[in-house]
Design an enzyme around this catalytic site. Structure first.
Site, mmCIF file in Angstrom:
data_model
loop_
_atom_site.group_PDB
_atom_site.id
_atom_site.type_symbol
_atom_site.label_atom_id
_atom_site.label_comp_id
_atom_site.label_asym_id
_atom_site.label_seq_id
_atom_site.Cartn_x
_atom_site.Cartn_y
_atom_site.Cartn_z
ATOM 1 C CG ASP A 21 1.700 3.266 7.414
ATOM 2 O OD1 ASP A 21 1.287 4.631 6.797
ATOM 3 O OD2 ASP A 21 1.134 2.660 8.060
ATOM 4 C CG ASN A 69 -3.181 4.300 -1.070
ATOM 5 O OD1 ASN A 69 -1.935 4.010 -1.313
ATOM 6 N ND2 ASN A 69 -3.693 4.431 0.188
ATOM 7 N NE ARG A 192 1.633 -0.886 7.771
ATOM 8 C CZ ARG A 192 0.119 -1.061 7.504
ATOM 9 N NH1 ARG A 192 -0.048 -2.194 6.957
ATOM 10 N NH2 ARG A 192 -0.548 0.063 7.102
HETATM 11 C C1 FPP Z 1 1.559 5.808 3.478
HETATM 12 O O1 FPP Z 1 1.777 6.861 4.293
HETATM 13 C C2 FPP Z 1 2.311 6.155 2.242
HETATM 14 C C3 FPP Z 1 1.698 6.122 1.163
HETATM 15 C C4 FPP Z 1 0.271 5.681 0.818
HETATM 16 C C5 FPP Z 1 2.391 6.664 -0.233
HETATM 17 C C6 FPP Z 1 3.742 6.302 -0.226
HETATM 18 C C7 FPP Z 1 4.436 7.004 -1.416
HETATM 19 C C8 FPP Z 1 5.701 7.452 -1.368
HETATM 20 C C9 FPP Z 1 6.716 7.371 -0.492
HETATM 21 C C10 FPP Z 1 6.018 8.391 -2.551
HETATM 22 C C11 FPP Z 1 6.560 7.297 -3.928
HETATM 23 C C12 FPP Z 1 7.084 8.218 -4.760
HETATM 24 C C13 FPP Z 1 8.099 7.623 -5.728
HETATM 25 C C14 FPP Z 1 8.660 8.567 -6.590
HETATM 26 C C15 FPP Z 1 8.161 6.219 -5.912
HETATM 27 P P1 FPP Z 1 0.568 7.429 5.026
HETATM 28 O O2 FPP Z 1 0.168 8.631 4.258
HETATM 29 O O3 FPP Z 1 -0.633 6.422 5.457
HETATM 30 O O4 FPP Z 1 1.159 7.818 6.475
HETATM 31 P P2 FPP Z 1 0.223 7.998 7.965
HETATM 32 O O5 FPP Z 1 -0.176 6.695 8.219
HETATM 33 O O6 FPP Z 1 1.224 8.547 8.867
HETATM 34 O O7 FPP Z 1 -0.739 8.986 7.681
#
Ligand code: FPP
Length: 254
Positions: A21, A69, A192
């Site tokens: 996250d 998501n 997390r």
């Molecule tokens: C949460 O951060 C992250 C995700 C929902 C996506 C995670 C995906 C990746 C790291 C890419 C994976 C790629 C490969 C090739 C395996 P958020 O967007 O909710 O962050 P925020 O809470 O700061 O908005």
């Protein structure tokens, strides 16, 4: 009685699960678009698998895309799927060098064709590797996984003409065999990043006895030192699995 399992192996988690996250907030801090956070976050994926391998971990599962998501802006969903489709196959040779095998959890049938093809190619290209498993959780939800297991269980028992008595004898291990995956170890340590303190429908079954570790570090900033801090914290936990502290420490034999 003391366990015969060596102290070192007890102190190193076999399966580390991570909720990655903070990509969006990282991007905002840098004055960049959210997708830049995901792009930067995806480079941590390769790093964390290699750091975990060095530390003696056997499986790393990453919450890359949850069943919830899909509610994100369409552009972000498309960009995440494109990232998967383009980056995964590029990792095959490096994964083979390191002995890393790709597994997945979640219903891949809903993913765009290009992403499914890339996953299939990477799974196939790394299937022989035995040192560490990277388990990407895609279109994954812990509740859905259990519902899928219940459906499969009911189908099987219906086909076998299940009696009430047989149903009453169903054990946890028997039910677990209906969950839609294999080769996944119980989660020992669930990390997390990003400061929130919840598990957000991740590994509801496998993390029954996981040690939970929350860090404010945003996923794109997650470093080898941050992983080591989590592993050190895990090593200091007393895992009792329902027993008393005295039993676990071998002071009581019964
Ligand atoms: C949460 O951060 C992250 C995700 C929902 C996506 C995670 C995906 C990746 C790291 C890419 C994976 C790629 C490969 C090739 C395996 P958020 O967007 O909710 O962050 P925020 O809470 O700061 O908005």
């Amino acid at each position: 009685m003391r366990s015969s399992v060596s102290e070192a192996s007890v102190r190193t988690p076999q399966h580390v699960a991570i909720i990655m996250d903070g990509n969006g907030r990282w991007a905002k801090q840098q004055g960049k678009v959210r997708m830049e956070g995901h792009r930067q976050g995806s480079s941590r994926v390769r790093d964390v698998v290699e750091w975990a391998l060095d530390a003696g971990v056997k499986q790393v599962s990453l919450y890359a895309f949850s069943t919830e998501n899909w509610k994100r802006p369409k552009l972000e969903v498309t960009a995440l799927m494109t990232l998967l489709a383009t980056l995964l196959p590029l990792e095959i040779s490096r994964m083979n060098e390191k002995g890393a095998r790709l597994l997945t959890l979640g219903d891949l049938s809903k993913l765009p064709w290009l992403a499914r093809k890339a996953i299939q190619k990477t799974k196939h290209g790394t299937a022989q590797n035995k040192k560490i498993d990277l388990i990407l959780c895609l279109n994954y939800g812990g509740q859905q996984e259990i519902v899928d297991g219940v459906q499969d269980f009911c189908r099987a028992w219906h086909a076998q003409g299940c009696s009430e008595d047989q149903l009453n004898m169903l054990s946890v291990d028997q039910f677990a065999s209906y969950l839609p995956r294999k080769d996944v170890l119980p989660v020992d340590l669930l990390i997390r990043t990003g400061g929130e303190r919840r598990i957000s429908n991740f590994h509801l079954w496998d993390a029954a006895y996981a040690e939970l570790y929350f860090t404010d570090c945003l996923w794109p900033d997650f470093s080898r030192e941050d992983l080591q801090l989590a592993l050190d914290d895990f090593a200091g936990r007393e895992r009792r699995f329902g027993q008393t502290s005295e039993q676990v420490q071998g002071m009581e034999s019964e």
